[in-house]
Design an enzyme around this catalytic site. Structure first.
Site: not given
Ligand code: F0G
Length: 461
Positions: A215, A450, A124
């Site tokens: 993750d 972004h 991510f």
């Molecule tokens: N890992 C994954 C797979 C995620 O999708 C996200 C966050 C994070 C880590 C980070 O976590 O936002 O609590 O600090 N994803 C969001 C999204 C922001 O829109 O997919 P976080």
């Protein structure tokens, strides 16, 4: 007549939405420098920017909020959360954090050094950011099939075990602090990872003496796909599946804002007490004392309950069924997206829609702006803007896919909203030939650009 499947909950409280005119939206998006993150939420009708922190909590979660213990140290809320996590994952050692990237920050501060390698299945962006900021390398080992949006395979989020083994073979174990397995694979389209693949990754980790980090933002959704798609798991409960997943993990980072169904929160969990101890100093420095780590007691209570609710099979069927419903409408209109539909979102294939635009004008971002103008719907670009520049050459990285992600908040919108979204997207799709210019960057940050990027429309010549 067979009874149809319906929601396993009903609505107790509502929040009014704001509609707007196209003229208003044209003004607002221009003022926002064509970055949808810069829009006030009241300028959005249906918000599909993210499924993170946007879910609706249950009455029992709100009740748990009232019982929060706000003691600085040793709060009962922490023990409630720890018990819930242990019950689900079997991992004994827990550090709360304020959200997922904070868990990454604490863990990577303890284990990642300059020049290290962290292979994974589409890290991510915050994970990649935390790795590259430390001058280490995030190596993508996602299966090649994931970038063919038309291909329907059940576990398109999987790690390519061959690619992973090549990375593990060609670097000493001391240079690989962890393999990062993301479930579900968000960047590849909310696509699940099979149990067979998780097991395979874990076997390779053992073979090369490397730890496995899961993750876990959407672990329950991943478990749902294992139950419904993988041979041998149909009769197992979601909880049994989740237990098996974590039997392979050494570390777990969690953004609780997704499958924790809370508005803020996260945590780290460890198999080995010594690994947790290595992180304690960073946890205290960056997040807070070990038994709250950036979370209020009430929020830990809500999360303890939310984690359990997210594993309810009927809830998961409703949630993932709603994403599939939106996909079925797009099928009806012939709109291309990453197939099969993912767990938390639909990823519309912008490259296949805006074929007139060069990649240098950011197809997915252009589609995102068009959908906002059409219906006040806010999605998010998963393409070249998100991919950032190459840290060494500073050139733009153009990923194979240019996707517009439409994330579905948990327990928030109805299928009527999904119909509206699909209709707006159809209108944009029908006039796709007339969209002849995209955007150019006027301001950006060096990492994770972004969120704050500023753009201007390329003039037609
Ligand atoms: N890992 C994954 C797979 C995620 O999708 C996200 C966050 C994070 C880590 C980070 O976590 O936002 O609590 O600090 N994803 C969001 C999204 C922001 O829109 O997919 P976080």
């Amino acid at each position: 007549m067979e009874l149809p499947f319906a929601e396993s909950y009903r609505i107790k409280m509502v929040e009014n939405l704001h509609k707007s005119t196209r003229e208003e939206r044209e003004k607002w998006i221009k003022e926002a420098k064509y970055n949808l993150f810069n829009l006030k939420s009241e300028y959005v009708y249906i918000d599909m920017l993210t499924d993170s922190g946007t879910g609706a909590m249950s009455d029992r979660q709100w009740a748990a909020i009232m019982e929060g213990d706000e003691s600085y140290a040793g709060a009962t809320s922490f023990y409630r959360l720890k018990e819930s996590i242990m019950d689900i994952t079997g991992l004994e050692y827990v550090l709360p954090t304020h959200q997922g990237r904070a868990a990454e920050n604490v863990l990577f501060s303890a284990i990642v050094k300059e020049g290290d390698y962290l292979p994974g299945n589409s890290h991510f962006d915050t994970t990649k950011g935390h790795i590259e900021y430390r001058k280490a390398h995030a190596i993508d080992c996602t299966i090649g099939e994931a970038s063919d949006t038309e291909l329907e395979i059940p576990f398109k989020g999987n790690m390519d075990l061959g690619k992973l083994e090549d990375v593990l073979k060609s670097h000493p174990a001391g240079k690989i602090p962890a393999v990062v397995l993301t479930i579900t694979n968000n960047t590849a389209g909310g696509q699940p990872v099979s149990m067979e693949n998780i097991r395979g990754v874990s076997e390779l980790c053992h073979k090369y003496g490397v730890k496995l980090l899961i993750d876990s933002a959407r672990f329950a959704e991943n478990a749902y796909f294992i139950k419904t798609r993988e041979k041998g798991y149909a009769d197992k409960s979601i909880k049994e599946i989740v237990r098996e997943i974590y039997s392979y993990a050494d570390y777990m980072t969690m953004s609780a804002k997704k499958d924790g169904i809370v508005n803020i929160g996260g945590f780290l969990a460890f198999r080995d007490e010594k690994d947790m101890q290595k992180c304690q100093m960073f946890s205290i420095m960056y997040e807070g004392f070990l038994t709250y780590g950036g979370m209020a007691g009430r929020d830990m209570n809500a999360l303890a309950r939310g984690l359990q609710e997210s594993m309810d099979f009927d809830y998961l069927s409703t949630r993932i069924g709603q994403v599939a419903y939106l996909a079925s409408k797009l099928d009806e209109y012939g709109i291309p997206y990453q197939r099969p539909a993912g767990g938390h979102a639909i990823f519309v294939d912008a490259k296949k829609i805006l074929t007139n635009l060069p990649k240098e004008q950011f197809q997915a971002q252009t589609l995102a702006v068009e959908l906002y103008l059409e219906g006040g719907i806010r999605g998010v670009e998963i393409g070249a803007l998100l991919a950032d520049r190459d840290p060494e050459t500073r050139e733009n990285r153009y990923p194979r896919l240019e996707l517009l992600r439409l994330a579905v908040a948990r327990r928030v919108y109805t299928n009527n909203h999904m119909d509206y979204v699909a209709a707006a997207l159809k209108n944009v799709y029908d006039r796709r030939e007339s969209i002849r210019t995209g955007y150019r960057i006027t301001r950006e940050l060096p990492v994770m650009r972004h969120f704050t990027i500023e753009l201007e429309r390329v003039r037609q010549i």
